[in-house]
Design a protein around this motif. Structure first.
Motif, PDB file in Angstrom:
ATOM      1  N   GLU A 199      37.585  41.489  38.834  1.00 53.99           N
ATOM      2  CA  GLU A 199      36.680  41.780  37.711  1.00 53.99           C
ATOM      3  C   GLU A 199      37.338  42.729  36.698  1.00 53.99           C
ATOM      4  O   GLU A 199      36.894  42.817  35.552  1.00 53.99           O
ATOM      5  CB  GLU A 199      35.371  42.376  38.242  1.00 53.99           C
ATOM      6  N   HIS A 241      41.029  43.963  42.551  1.00 55.91           N
ATOM      7  CA  HIS A 241      39.692  43.489  42.187  1.00 55.91           C
ATOM      8  C   HIS A 241      39.741  42.696  40.874  1.00 55.91           C
ATOM      9  O   HIS A 241      40.070  43.246  39.817  1.00 55.91           O
ATOM     10  CB  HIS A 241      38.782  44.714  42.070  1.00 55.91           C
ATOM     11  N   ASN A 289      37.529  46.047  36.790  1.00 57.54           N
ATOM     12  CA  ASN A 289      36.860  47.331  36.547  1.00 57.54           C
ATOM     13  C   ASN A 289      36.938  48.267  37.760  1.00 57.54           C
ATOM     14  O   ASN A 289      36.024  49.063  37.995  1.00 57.54           O
ATOM     15  CB  ASN A 289      35.409  47.113  36.116  1.00 57.54           C
ATOM     16  N   HIS A 302      34.630  51.491  39.534  1.00 58.51           N
ATOM     17  CA  HIS A 302      34.163  51.603  40.923  1.00 58.51           C
ATOM     18  C   HIS A 302      34.651  52.906  41.550  1.00 58.51           C
ATOM     19  O   HIS A 302      33.906  53.594  42.261  1.00 58.51           O
ATOM     20  CB  HIS A 302      34.654  50.412  41.746  1.00 58.51           C
TER      21      HIS A 302
HETATM   22 ZN    ZN Z   1      33.774  45.165  39.753  1.00 62.64          ZN
END
Ligand code: ZN
Length: 133
Positions: A80, A78, A82, A86
């Motif tokens: 992003e 992912h 983060n 999640h």
């Molecule tokens: Zn994310």
């Protein structure tokens, strides 16, 4: 039919925040004496849980445990960056349901309702719906 109400919470980077008092106020304002209250987060990196509200060390230990279980890593896909947040959010879940009796949420002596922030600081919005029954 009662409207969906909203609690706005300003969060830190990672934080477990007691939202029991505003939930109690929403239940009281609804005028509903017997029913169900659903507390729901629309966010993908913040969850809702019910746990101990007496010893603040419990919140610290919960965050530390989730950090050990789902650490920040640089090899998640992912983009992003983060994914740890999640994962922690799915572990905790997006909602809590409490029984309403006598116009109050039915909670254990040491229980509180908490928003769990895993990717702050942010402004989080928690939805609360009280249903008679
Ligand atoms: Zn994310």
């Amino acid at each position: 039919m009662t409207p969906i109400r909203e609690i706005t919470v300003e969060t830190g980077r990672t934080q477990i925040i007691d939202i029991t008092s505003p939930v109690r106020r929403i239940i009281a304002d609804s005028g509903i004496r017997e029913g169900i209250c659903v507390v729901f987060s629309k966010h993908t990196t913040a969850g809702i849980t019910i746990n101990e509200n007496a010893d603040p060390d419990v919140k610290t230990d919960m965050l530390a445990g989730l950090d050990r279980a789902f650490p920040e890593r640089d090899d998640y896909l992912h983009a992003e960056g983060n994914s740890h947040a999640h994962l922690r959010t799915s572990c905790v879940g997006p909602s809590a349901t409490v029984i309403v009796s006598g116009g109050e949420p039915v909670l254990g002596t040491w229980q509180g309702i908490f928003l769990c922030e895993f990717d702050g600081p942010r402004t989080r919005r928690v939805l609360v719906k009280v249903v008679e029954g």
